[in-house]
Design an enzyme around this catalytic site. Structure first.
Site, PDB file in Angstrom:
ATOM      1  N   TYR A 121      11.942 -87.102  70.600  1.00 18.82           N
ATOM      2  CA  TYR A 121      12.221 -88.345  71.218  1.00 18.82           C
ATOM      3  C   TYR A 121      11.311 -88.201  72.628  1.00 18.82           C
ATOM      4  O   TYR A 121      10.885 -89.346  72.990  1.00 18.82           O
ATOM      5  CB  TYR A 121      13.723 -88.153  71.882  1.00 18.82           C
ATOM      6  CG  TYR A 121      14.170 -89.096  72.839  1.00 18.82           C
ATOM      7  CD1 TYR A 121      14.237 -90.419  72.443  1.00 18.82           C
ATOM      8  CD2 TYR A 121      14.407 -88.797  74.150  1.00 18.82           C
ATOM      9  CE1 TYR A 121      14.718 -91.544  73.190  1.00 18.82           C
ATOM     10  CE2 TYR A 121      14.629 -89.816  75.117  1.00 18.82           C
ATOM     11  CZ  TYR A 121      14.843 -91.350  74.757  1.00 18.82           C
ATOM     12  OH  TYR A 121      15.261 -92.096  75.449  1.00 18.82           O
TER      13      TYR A 121
ATOM     14  N   ARG B 237      21.347 -82.490  85.567  1.00 22.17           N
ATOM     15  CA  ARG B 237      20.557 -84.051  85.301  1.00 22.17           C
ATOM     16  C   ARG B 237      20.612 -84.679  86.648  1.00 22.17           C
ATOM     17  O   ARG B 237      21.636 -84.454  87.350  1.00 22.17           O
ATOM     18  CB  ARG B 237      21.411 -84.664  84.185  1.00 22.17           C
ATOM     19  CG  ARG B 237      21.443 -84.172  82.890  1.00 22.17           C
ATOM     20  CD  ARG B 237      19.902 -83.866  82.045  1.00 22.17           C
ATOM     21  NE  ARG B 237      19.777 -83.522  80.901  1.00 22.17           N
ATOM     22  CZ  ARG B 237      19.629 -82.441  80.661  1.00 22.17           C
ATOM     23  NH1 ARG B 237      19.739 -81.153  81.515  1.00 22.17           N
ATOM     24  NH2 ARG B 237      19.607 -81.917  79.057  1.00 22.17           N
TER      25      ARG B 237
HETATM   26  C1  UD1 Z   1      19.490 -88.585  78.311  1.00 25.59           C
HETATM   27  C2  UD1 Z   1      19.340 -89.935  77.251  1.00 25.59           C
HETATM   28  C3  UD1 Z   1      18.059 -90.369  76.841  1.00 25.59           C
HETATM   29  C4  UD1 Z   1      17.179 -90.358  78.316  1.00 25.59           C
HETATM   30  C5  UD1 Z   1      17.218 -88.977  79.029  1.00 25.59           C
HETATM   31  C6  UD1 Z   1      16.449 -89.222  80.517  1.00 25.59           C
HETATM   32  C7  UD1 Z   1      21.324 -90.602  76.041  1.00 25.59           C
HETATM   33  C8  UD1 Z   1      22.235 -90.338  74.879  1.00 25.59           C
HETATM   34  N1  UD1 Z   1      20.422 -89.941  76.220  1.00 25.59           N
HETATM   35  O1  UD1 Z   1      19.051 -87.583  77.589  1.00 25.59           O
HETATM   36  O2  UD1 Z   1      17.895 -91.685  76.143  1.00 25.59           O
HETATM   37  O3  UD1 Z   1      15.825 -90.643  77.970  1.00 25.59           O
HETATM   38  O4  UD1 Z   1      18.543 -88.904  79.233  1.00 25.59           O
HETATM   39  O5  UD1 Z   1      16.889 -90.367  81.036  1.00 25.59           O
HETATM   40  O6  UD1 Z   1      21.882 -91.388  76.848  1.00 25.59           O
HETATM   41  N2  UD1 Z   1      26.181 -82.778  76.181  1.00 25.59           N
HETATM   42  C9  UD1 Z   1      27.339 -81.936  76.158  1.00 25.59           C
HETATM   43  N3  UD1 Z   1      28.319 -82.704  75.912  1.00 25.59           N
HETATM   44  C10 UD1 Z   1      28.196 -84.041  74.974  1.00 25.59           C
HETATM   45  C11 UD1 Z   1      27.123 -84.621  75.146  1.00 25.59           C
HETATM   46  C12 UD1 Z   1      25.998 -83.931  75.755  1.00 25.59           C
HETATM   47  O7  UD1 Z   1      27.376 -80.875  76.848  1.00 25.59           O
HETATM   48  O8  UD1 Z   1      29.376 -84.349  74.534  1.00 25.59           O
HETATM   49  C13 UD1 Z   1      24.949 -81.883  77.269  1.00 25.59           C
HETATM   50  C14 UD1 Z   1      23.534 -82.177  76.311  1.00 25.59           C
HETATM   51  O9  UD1 Z   1      23.492 -81.098  75.457  1.00 25.59           O
HETATM   52  C15 UD1 Z   1      22.834 -82.233  77.428  1.00 25.59           C
HETATM   53  C16 UD1 Z   1      23.266 -82.924  78.527  1.00 25.59           C
HETATM   54  O10 UD1 Z   1      24.722 -82.904  78.313  1.00 25.59           O
HETATM   55  O11 UD1 Z   1      22.535 -80.469  77.873  1.00 25.59           O
HETATM   56  C17 UD1 Z   1      22.937 -84.370  78.769  1.00 25.59           C
HETATM   57  O12 UD1 Z   1      22.873 -84.806  77.074  1.00 25.59           O
HETATM   58  P1  UD1 Z   1      22.642 -86.428  77.200  1.00 25.59           P
HETATM   59  O13 UD1 Z   1      23.643 -87.169  77.862  1.00 25.59           O
HETATM   60  O14 UD1 Z   1      22.516 -86.636  75.439  1.00 25.59           O
HETATM   61  O15 UD1 Z   1      21.293 -86.697  77.721  1.00 25.59           O
HETATM   62  P2  UD1 Z   1      19.878 -86.178  77.790  1.00 25.59           P
HETATM   63  O16 UD1 Z   1      19.673 -85.321  76.482  1.00 25.59           O
HETATM   64  O17 UD1 Z   1      19.429 -85.553  78.983  1.00 25.59           O
END
Ligand code: UD1
Length: 339
Positions: A142, A210
């Site tokens: 990605y 984040r």
């Molecule tokens: C997100 C965006 C991506 C964007 C990037 C930078 C989404 C789905 N992804 O990626 O499009 O380009 O930010 O802006 O919006 N996590 C949990 N539990 C969950 C889901 C996620 O612990 O139920 C964790 C993940 O493992 C990760 C963190 O939360 O460590 C953030 O995950 P996620 O929200 O998917 O975002 P990014 O991968 O950072």
């Protein structure tokens, strides 16, 4: 002004379209509704043109771009883990789709294309906050596709004089972010878990951070990037400049909801970066960007929105059930007479 918004029925797209419409612009949305929803545009449907189609079809892109002055290219296959699972699909949509948008924009001589890039381009570079001058090192398919989109955007300025601006979004969250897929953004997942009294799932130890950015800030940046002078070919971070861990998010949600929910901790996800934080000085200086809504306020607005939308869908379901029951009772005497 006439704008084309690709992915305009999606989360960031539909919020952007709302703002464009409220400013009196003419808007065309191109969306294949694979991630976006018709419902996201329900309130402004009569004021815009919606074309259902994919950015992977250049003819559809050309048609949608007819007479557009600005293109906000937000259409993409989001999600890091989904790209790890299916890199070909992410590549096709994010790279080939972006190339189609750029080719059509060059042909139609649009004024500017704003490309939704991603902080995932930085990958595991250790320095925080992330500055645009750092060498990108994406670690997921990605992140690679989003970085390639930037490179293509810059090449189109150099080769064809097409003005492009790339915005590296940092974890945008807010109303309309879909919570229902396993690939949904973490805040959408956490908010709905708290609403439904379910245990939120954390991948890893929850200490990853984040720069969670409320969607209004991304909309604000999108609009500025269309019109700011002397920014063609540039890349900007769009975030708040903060760094919040998932454990801190959970604490904030406990405070907002008064629910003492504990998370379930699972192994970290492949392709995940550990930390992310934006340096937003460039965006401030060149775009006049300034975060409009901070994290805690954004989280409250978002949580309230999920609560409202659950109440609304429960009311819709109840009304539909009542209508079906009434219809069944109305048919009953007729059925008896027939016998
Ligand atoms: C997100 C965006 C991506 C964007 C990037 C930078 C989404 C789905 N992804 O990626 O499009 O380009 O930010 O802006 O919006 N996590 C949990 N539990 C969950 C889901 C996620 O612990 O139920 C964790 C993940 O493992 C990760 C963190 O939360 O460590 C953030 O995950 P996620 O929200 O998917 O975002 P990014 O991968 O950072």
């Amino acid at each position: 002004m006439r704008y084309l918004v690709t992915g305009g029925a999606g989360f960031i797209g539909s919020n952007t379209v709302d703002e464009l419409v409220s400013r009196g612009h003419s808007v065309v949305v191109l969306d294949d509704l694979s991630g976006g929803k018709d419902d996201n545009l329900a309130e402004i449907r009569n004021k815009i043109t919606i074309i259902k189609g994919s950015i992977t079809d250049i003819e559809v892109v050309r048609k949608a771009m007819h007479e557009a002055e600005y293109v906000l290219h937000l259409g993409a296959r989001t999600s890091v883990p989904r790209s790890v699972k299916d890199p070909l699909e992410t590549n096709r949509i994010n790279i080939e789709g972006t190339l189609n948008v750029l080719v059509a924009a060059k042909e139609m001589k649009v004024k500017r294309v704003v490309f939704a890039a991603s902080s995932s381009a930085y990958g595991e570079t250790p320095t925080l906050p992330k500055v645009e001058t750092m060498q990108p090192q994406p670690i997921s398919p990605y992140g690679v596709t989003k970085y390639v989109g930037e490179l293509y955007s810059q090449a189109f300025l150099k080769c064809y004089g097409l003005e492009t601006v790339s915005l590296r979004y940092f974890n945008i969250f807010g109303p309309r972010q879909d919570p229902s897929s396993p690939y949904s953004g973490v805040l959408a997942k956490f908010c709905t878990a708290f609403l439904e009294d379910k245990q939120p799932v954390v991948f890893g130890d929850g200490e990853q951070t984040r720069d969670f950015t409320f969607v209004d800030n991304a909309v604000h940046a999108n609009l500025l990037a269309c019109e700011a002078p002397n920014v063609a070919g540039k890349v900007f971070n769009v975030g708040c400049g903060d760094r919040i861990s998932l454990n801190q998010v959970l604490a904030a949600l406990r405070k907002i909801t008064g629910k003492p929910l504990e998370a379930k901790y699972e192994p970290p996800r492949e392709g995940d970066i550990r930390d992310s934080q934006a340096d937003i000085s460039e965006a401030r200086q060149f775009l006049g960007y300034d975060p409009q809504v901070g994290f805690e306020e954004g989280l409250r607005i978002t949580f309230d929105w999920y609560r409202e939308s659950q109440l609304k869908s429960a009311a819709r379901e109840a009304a539909a059930k009542e209508a079906a029951a009434k219809e069944a009772t109305a048919k009953e005497p007729a059925a008896k007479t027939e016998r």
